[in-house]
Design a protein around this motif. Structure first.
Motif, PDB file in Angstrom:
ATOM      1  N   ARG A  17       7.780   3.901  -2.216  1.00 48.18           N
ATOM      2  CA  ARG A  17       6.979   3.794  -3.434  1.00 48.18           C
ATOM      3  C   ARG A  17       7.878   3.702  -4.663  1.00 48.18           C
ATOM      4  NH1 ARG A  17       1.562   5.024  -2.856  1.00 48.18           N
ATOM      5  NH2 ARG A  17       1.458   3.874  -4.794  1.00 48.18           N
ATOM      6  N   ASP A  18       8.972   4.470  -4.671  1.00 50.60           N
ATOM      7  CA  ASP A  18       9.923   4.410  -5.787  1.00 50.60           C
ATOM      8  C   ASP A  18      10.590   3.042  -5.891  1.00 50.60           C
ATOM      9  OD1 ASP A  18       9.295   7.041  -6.341  1.00 50.60           O
ATOM     10  OD2 ASP A  18      11.140   7.866  -5.473  1.00 50.60           O
ATOM     11  N   ALA A  19      10.682   2.349  -4.751  1.00 51.91           N
ATOM     12  CA  ALA A  19      11.274   1.009  -4.739  1.00 51.91           C
ATOM     13  C   ALA A  19      10.273  -0.052  -5.203  1.00 51.91           C
ATOM     14  CB  ALA A  19      11.769   0.674  -3.340  1.00 51.91           C
ATOM     15  N   GLY A  20       9.055   0.393  -5.564  1.00 59.14           N
ATOM     16  CA  GLY A  20       8.074  -0.537  -6.095  1.00 59.14           C
ATOM     17  C   GLY A  20       7.087  -1.071  -5.076  1.00 59.14           C
ATOM     18  N   LYS A  21       7.134  -0.575  -3.854  1.00 64.07           N
ATOM     19  CA  LYS A  21       6.200  -1.042  -2.833  1.00 64.07           C
ATOM     20  C   LYS A  21       4.809  -0.475  -3.090  1.00 64.07           C
ATOM     21  CE  LYS A  21       9.291  -2.914   0.074  1.00 64.07           C
ATOM     22  NZ  LYS A  21      10.016  -2.416   1.182  1.00 64.07           N
ATOM     23  N   ALA A  22       3.803  -1.266  -2.814  1.00 61.58           N
ATOM     24  CA  ALA A  22       2.422  -0.802  -2.906  1.00 61.58           C
ATOM     25  C   ALA A  22       2.157   0.184  -1.766  1.00 61.58           C
ATOM     26  CB  ALA A  22       1.468  -1.990  -2.792  1.00 61.58           C
ATOM     27  N   HIS A  23       1.101   0.949  -1.894  1.00 60.59           N
ATOM     28  CA  HIS A  23       0.761   1.950  -0.875  1.00 60.59           C
ATOM     29  C   HIS A  23       0.695   1.324   0.520  1.00 60.59           C
ATOM     30  CE1 HIS A  23      -1.153   5.314   1.097  1.00 60.59           C
ATOM     31  NE2 HIS A  23      -2.110   4.498   1.504  1.00 60.59           N
ATOM     32  N   GLN A  24       0.005   0.183   0.640  1.00 57.42           N
ATOM     33  CA  GLN A  24      -0.145  -0.451   1.942  1.00 57.42           C
ATOM     34  C   GLN A  24       1.195  -0.899   2.516  1.00 57.42           C
ATOM     35  OE1 GLN A  24      -1.872  -1.234  -0.786  1.00 57.42           O
ATOM     36  NE2 GLN A  24      -4.028  -0.830  -0.308  1.00 57.42           N
ATOM     37  N   ALA A  25       2.048  -1.412   1.686  1.00 57.70           N
ATOM     38  CA  ALA A  25       3.371  -1.859   2.146  1.00 57.70           C
ATOM     39  C   ALA A  25       4.215  -0.667   2.584  1.00 57.70           C
ATOM     40  CB  ALA A  25       4.078  -2.639   1.056  1.00 57.70           C
ATOM     41  N   ALA A  26       4.119   0.449   1.858  1.00 58.08           N
ATOM     42  CA  ALA A  26       4.870   1.649   2.230  1.00 58.08           C
ATOM     43  C   ALA A  26       4.375   2.203   3.562  1.00 58.08           C
ATOM     44  CB  ALA A  26       4.746   2.706   1.133  1.00 58.08           C
ATOM     45  N   VAL A  27       3.071   2.181   3.769  1.00 58.94           N
ATOM     46  CA  VAL A  27       2.501   2.657   5.040  1.00 58.94           C
ATOM     47  C   VAL A  27       2.934   1.754   6.186  1.00 58.94           C
ATOM     48  CG1 VAL A  27       0.344   3.001   6.318  1.00 58.94           C
ATOM     49  CG2 VAL A  27       0.567   3.855   3.987  1.00 58.94           C
ATOM     50  N   ARG A  28       2.925   0.437   5.960  1.00 66.29           N
ATOM     51  CA  ARG A  28       3.378  -0.488   7.010  1.00 66.29           C
ATOM     52  C   ARG A  28       4.846  -0.253   7.362  1.00 66.29           C
ATOM     53  NH1 ARG A  28       0.336  -4.253   4.157  1.00 66.29           N
ATOM     54  NH2 ARG A  28       2.199  -5.059   3.152  1.00 66.29           N
ATOM     55  N   ALA A  29       5.680  -0.029   6.349  1.00 61.13           N
ATOM     56  CA  ALA A  29       7.107   0.219   6.602  1.00 61.13           C
ATOM     57  C   ALA A  29       7.290   1.505   7.404  1.00 61.13           C
ATOM     58  CB  ALA A  29       7.870   0.296   5.284  1.00 61.13           C
ATOM     59  N   LEU A  30       6.536   2.529   7.057  1.00 60.20           N
ATOM     60  CA  LEU A  30       6.616   3.799   7.779  1.00 60.20           C
ATOM     61  C   LEU A  30       6.113   3.630   9.210  1.00 60.20           C
ATOM     62  CD1 LEU A  30       7.216   6.799   7.832  1.00 60.20           C
ATOM     63  CD2 LEU A  30       4.939   7.193   6.847  1.00 60.20           C
ATOM     64  N   ALA A  31       5.021   2.905   9.384  1.00 61.66           N
ATOM     65  CA  ALA A  31       4.481   2.667  10.727  1.00 61.66           C
ATOM     66  C   ALA A  31       5.494   1.904  11.584  1.00 61.66           C
ATOM     67  CB  ALA A  31       3.174   1.891  10.636  1.00 61.66           C
ATOM     68  N   PHE A  32       6.181   0.929  10.987  1.00 59.50           N
ATOM     69  CA  PHE A  32       7.190   0.171  11.721  1.00 59.50           C
ATOM     70  C   PHE A  32       8.304   1.090  12.212  1.00 59.50           C
ATOM     71  CE2 PHE A  32      11.025  -2.552  11.815  1.00 59.50           C
ATOM     72  CZ  PHE A  32      10.625  -3.425  12.815  1.00 59.50           C
ATOM     73  N   LYS A  33       8.732   2.031  11.368  1.00 56.65           N
ATOM     74  CA  LYS A  33       9.760   2.993  11.763  1.00 56.65           C
ATOM     75  C   LYS A  33       9.286   3.843  12.945  1.00 56.65           C
ATOM     76  CE  LYS A  33      13.069   4.855   8.600  1.00 56.65           C
ATOM     77  NZ  LYS A  33      14.059   4.106   9.217  1.00 56.65           N
ATOM     78  N   TRP A  34       8.059   4.359  12.834  1.00 47.71           N
ATOM     79  CA  TRP A  34       7.509   5.193  13.919  1.00 47.71           C
ATOM     80  C   TRP A  34       7.402   4.404  15.224  1.00 47.71           C
ATOM     81  CZ3 TRP A  34       7.478  10.100  14.500  1.00 47.71           C
ATOM     82  CH2 TRP A  34       7.318  10.957  13.421  1.00 47.71           C
ATOM     83  N   ILE A  35       6.945   3.168  15.136  1.00 46.01           N
ATOM     84  CA  ILE A  35       6.806   2.348  16.350  1.00 46.01           C
ATOM     85  C   ILE A  35       8.150   2.150  17.027  1.00 46.01           C
ATOM     86  CG2 ILE A  35       6.288   0.001  17.165  1.00 46.01           C
ATOM     87  CD1 ILE A  35       3.995   0.010  15.067  1.00 46.01           C
ATOM     88  N   ARG A  36       9.179   1.843  16.248  1.00 43.80           N
ATOM     89  CA  ARG A  36      10.517   1.659  16.831  1.00 43.80           C
ATOM     90  C   ARG A  36      11.005   2.931  17.503  1.00 43.80           C
ATOM     91  NH1 ARG A  36      13.392  -0.204  11.854  1.00 43.80           N
ATOM     92  NH2 ARG A  36      15.042   1.017  12.781  1.00 43.80           N
TER      93      ARG A  36
END
Length: 72
Positions: A17-36
């Protein structure tokens, strides 16, 4: 955002979020990390262990570890 009991996940979300990502983009990035991570656990047939993940981040010099240190 509520990230359950994973301290690093909350910090990662805030970092996104501090990097300027929208809520949905931040959630997708976090989900990608968890999936890996979970896919790797499944491949190795090992349970998820947060300390193993945090040690791996530390070995790689991740900025997430630096932000974790600021939060605690």
């Amino acid at each position: 955002m509520e990230c359950g009991h994973s301290f690093w996940a909350r910090v990662y979300d805030q970092q996104q979020r501090d990097a300027g990502k929208a809520h949905q983009a931040a959630v997708r990035a976090l989900a990608f990390k968890w999936i890996r991570m979970l896919f790797r656990c499944w491949q190795d047939r090992t349970p998820y262990d947060e300390s193993v993940y945090l040690n791996a981040l530390n070995r790689r010099g991740s900025s997430l570890i630096q932000n974790l240190a600021k939060e605690s």
